[in-house]
Design an enzyme around this catalytic site. Structure first.
Site, PDB file in Angstrom:
ATOM      1  N   ARG A  53      23.357  17.037  15.083  1.00  0.00           N
ATOM      2  CA  ARG A  53      22.181  17.257  15.700  1.00  0.00           C
ATOM      3  C   ARG A  53      22.332  17.289  17.042  1.00  0.00           C
ATOM      4  O   ARG A  53      23.441  17.034  17.828  1.00  0.00           O
ATOM      5  CB  ARG A  53      21.137  16.012  15.164  1.00  0.00           C
ATOM      6  CG  ARG A  53      21.081  15.800  13.760  1.00  0.00           C
ATOM      7  CD  ARG A  53      20.321  14.725  13.648  1.00  0.00           C
ATOM      8  NE  ARG A  53      20.502  14.005  12.229  1.00  0.00           N
ATOM      9  CZ  ARG A  53      19.549  13.178  11.742  1.00  0.00           C
ATOM     10  NH1 ARG A  53      18.525  12.578  12.343  1.00  0.00           N
ATOM     11  NH2 ARG A  53      19.952  12.405  10.606  1.00  0.00           N
ATOM     12  N   GLY A  54      21.088  17.848  17.847  1.00  0.00           N
ATOM     13  CA  GLY A  54      21.407  18.039  19.375  1.00  0.00           C
ATOM     14  C   GLY A  54      21.872  19.485  19.528  1.00  0.00           C
ATOM     15  O   GLY A  54      23.032  20.076  18.958  1.00  0.00           O
ATOM     16  N   ALA A  55      21.375  20.298  20.650  1.00  0.00           N
ATOM     17  CA  ALA A  55      21.703  21.642  20.733  1.00  0.00           C
ATOM     18  C   ALA A  55      23.088  21.723  21.169  1.00  0.00           C
ATOM     19  O   ALA A  55      23.702  22.689  20.718  1.00  0.00           O
ATOM     20  CB  ALA A  55      20.818  22.290  21.741  1.00  0.00           C
ATOM     21  N   ARG A  90      19.492  27.203  12.656  1.00  0.00           N
ATOM     22  CA  ARG A  90      18.342  26.454  13.380  1.00  0.00           C
ATOM     23  C   ARG A  90      17.992  27.599  14.143  1.00  0.00           C
ATOM     24  O   ARG A  90      18.881  27.798  15.294  1.00  0.00           O
ATOM     25  CB  ARG A  90      19.165  25.465  13.855  1.00  0.00           C
ATOM     26  CG  ARG A  90      19.821  24.229  13.001  1.00  0.00           C
ATOM     27  CD  ARG A  90      18.575  23.479  12.184  1.00  0.00           C
ATOM     28  NE  ARG A  90      17.590  22.640  13.155  1.00  0.00           N
ATOM     29  CZ  ARG A  90      17.813  21.723  13.835  1.00  0.00           C
ATOM     30  NH1 ARG A  90      18.813  20.882  13.490  1.00  0.00           N
ATOM     31  NH2 ARG A  90      16.923  21.057  14.537  1.00  0.00           N
ATOM     32  N   GLN A 205      15.248  10.029  14.942  1.00  0.00           N
ATOM     33  CA  GLN A 205      16.509  10.070  15.798  1.00  0.00           C
ATOM     34  C   GLN A 205      16.548   8.951  16.807  1.00  0.00           C
ATOM     35  O   GLN A 205      17.660   8.805  17.213  1.00  0.00           O
ATOM     36  CB  GLN A 205      16.545  11.829  16.676  1.00  0.00           C
ATOM     37  CG  GLN A 205      16.752  12.524  15.401  1.00  0.00           C
ATOM     38  CD  GLN A 205      15.599  13.374  15.066  1.00  0.00           C
ATOM     39  OE1 GLN A 205      14.558  12.851  14.895  1.00  0.00           O
ATOM     40  NE2 GLN A 205      15.546  14.838  15.037  1.00  0.00           N
ATOM     41  N   ASP A 246      16.105  21.641  23.912  1.00  0.00           N
ATOM     42  CA  ASP A 246      16.828  22.705  23.028  1.00  0.00           C
ATOM     43  C   ASP A 246      16.550  23.894  23.464  1.00  0.00           C
ATOM     44  O   ASP A 246      17.668  24.785  23.243  1.00  0.00           O
ATOM     45  CB  ASP A 246      16.077  22.518  21.550  1.00  0.00           C
ATOM     46  CG  ASP A 246      16.493  21.025  21.016  1.00  0.00           C
ATOM     47  OD1 ASP A 246      17.851  21.130  20.235  1.00  0.00           O
ATOM     48  OD2 ASP A 246      15.846  20.165  21.239  1.00  0.00           O
ATOM     49  N   ASN A 256      11.561  21.006  23.371  1.00  0.00           N
ATOM     50  CA  ASN A 256      12.169  19.579  22.944  1.00  0.00           C
ATOM     51  C   ASN A 256      11.483  19.183  21.586  1.00  0.00           C
ATOM     52  O   ASN A 256      10.621  19.623  20.989  1.00  0.00           O
ATOM     53  CB  ASN A 256      12.438  18.580  24.123  1.00  0.00           C
ATOM     54  CG  ASN A 256      13.300  17.452  23.758  1.00  0.00           C
ATOM     55  OD1 ASN A 256      14.462  17.736  23.180  1.00  0.00           O
ATOM     56  ND2 ASN A 256      12.903  16.124  23.821  1.00  0.00           N
ATOM     57  N   LYS A 257      12.163  18.115  21.117  1.00  0.00           N
ATOM     58  CA  LYS A 257      11.404  17.502  19.650  1.00  0.00           C
ATOM     59  C   LYS A 257      10.091  17.040  19.960  1.00  0.00           C
ATOM     60  O   LYS A 257       9.534  16.782  20.863  1.00  0.00           O
ATOM     61  CB  LYS A 257      12.473  16.001  19.636  1.00  0.00           C
ATOM     62  CG  LYS A 257      11.706  15.056  18.594  1.00  0.00           C
ATOM     63  CD  LYS A 257      12.314  15.586  17.069  1.00  0.00           C
ATOM     64  CE  LYS A 257      11.692  14.762  15.947  1.00  0.00           C
ATOM     65  NZ  LYS A 257      12.209  15.247  14.791  1.00  0.00           N
TER      66      LYS A 257
END
Length: 367
Positions: A53-55, A90, A205, A246, A256-257
């Protein structure tokens, strides 16, 4: 960063020199499990199923996915197919496309016989570049925390409080992290920093990943419900917010999230600085209006209707938390307009969330 004293990255080559190993983040925080990737399909699954996870880490995994694909078939057609498969995993994080474009550019310059070696070398370089970028973000952001600490100390505070959202630590990158890198640098420099960790539903997360790595590193922190941040800001218990992103537009909007936008609104209303930490590959120079132009990923509803945790007996189980028959919506990201962002923390320095601010740090992108 370190796990129980051992320096660790989130992605690395296996001992055989060709397979790739990762930390399976779906098993955290209760189990530390590594997974071996041996094919394009393995890499695509790791990204889509959020084992990584995470860009930045998604981009690094995609780069190694192209190397694994080249190992199986390095023809132009096969690499194009691999590119498309990985790109579809994604849709929101721009680092994925950036890394894939970097790989295609590198592979297009060499004969087919040299592509496997070139692919592995470029993927490794992308990982090393990510570490250096994030370390520099940490240095630049730590200065903001140091300034906030001086202001808090002048008011008689015993610590500086940082609120973050989702996970933008080293588990979201190859090492150091983005939003957490300044926190680690400040903590290691002796600044008494404390982190308010949003649980970050769905998928948790913050509670699962951010808290896990802060715990490993010994950084004081408190896990809070997502809706607590505004209350803390109203009562002067947050000195600054630092989140990741992201995708960032050329005008300074940040994606972002889900829930980041609400934190930015609360911060604006309470005069709390709201910073976004980002490596330059996260900037999408082709996009202006983030709300209108950035595709927002809608994920499986089970992430909203179910939660995974550890029972009193130590078993890891998933349970349903919504009624049978109740539908769920699961948008993974939201966009925070540039007007709500106090500054962008990049590897080249801190700038205003504006086209002028970004152009000042990255003139070669707008020349």
């Amino acid at each position: 960063m370190k796990i129980n004293g051992t320096p660790t990255r989130t992605i690395w080559l296996a001992q055989d020199g060709w397979a790739v190993e990762i930390i399976d983040q779906t098993r955290l925080p209760h189990e530390l499990v590594t997974v071996r990737l041996e094919s394009l399909a393995d890499a695509a699954h790791a990204i889509k199923a959020m084992l990584v996870r995470g860009a930045p880490l998604i981009g690094a995994t995609a780069a190694y996915g192209m190397a694994l694909a080249a190992r199986a078939n390095s023809s132009d057609l096969a690499l194009t197919v691999a590119y498309n498969i990985l790109h579809a995993t994604r849709p929101t994080a721009i680092n994925l496309k950036w890394a894939l474009d970097e790989m295609i550019a590198a592979l297009g310059k060499v004969p087919e016989a040299d592509r496997v070696a070139t692919a592995y070398a470029r993927a490794a370089a992308i990982c090393d570049e990510d570490v250096a970028i994030n370390s520099a973000i940490g240095d630049n952001g730590a200065k903001l925390i140091a300034d906030a600490w001086e202001q808090a100390k002048a008011k008689g505070a015993e610590r500086v409080n940082v609120l973050t959202h989702c996970n933008a630590g080293w588990l979201a990158t190859v090492d150091w992290g983005t939003a957490l890198a300044p926190i680690y640098k400040a903590h290691d420099a002796g600044i008494p920093v404390h982190v308010w960790v949003d649980e970050t539903r769905p998928r948790n997360q913050g509670a699962s990943l951010t808290a896990r790595e802060l715990n490993w590193h010994g950084v004081p922190h408190t896990v809070i419900a997502d809706n607590t941040g505004g209350h803390l800001m109203q009562h002067g218990m947050v000195d600054l917010c630092i989140v990741g992103t992201d995708r960032t537009t050329r005008l300074g909007d940040v994606c972002n999230k889900i829930g980041t936008y609400l934190k930015a609104l609360a911060a604006k209303d309470n005069n709390v600085p709201f910073y976004v930490a980002l490596p330059s590959p996260t900037i999408d120079w082709t996009v202006a209006d983030g709300v209108k132009e950035i595709p927002i990923e809608e994920r499986d509803h089970s992430e909203q209707t179910h939660m995974t945790g550890k029972t009193e007996t130590g078993a890891i189980v998933s349970v349903q938390v919504t009624p049978d028959g109740s539908p769920a919506g699961n948008w993974g990201f939201d966009v925070t307009p540039a007007r709500l962002v106090s500054g962008l923390i990049t590897e080249r320095g801190v700038c205003a969330a504006s086209p002028q601010g970004l152009a000042g740090l990255f003139p070669e992108k707008v020349g």
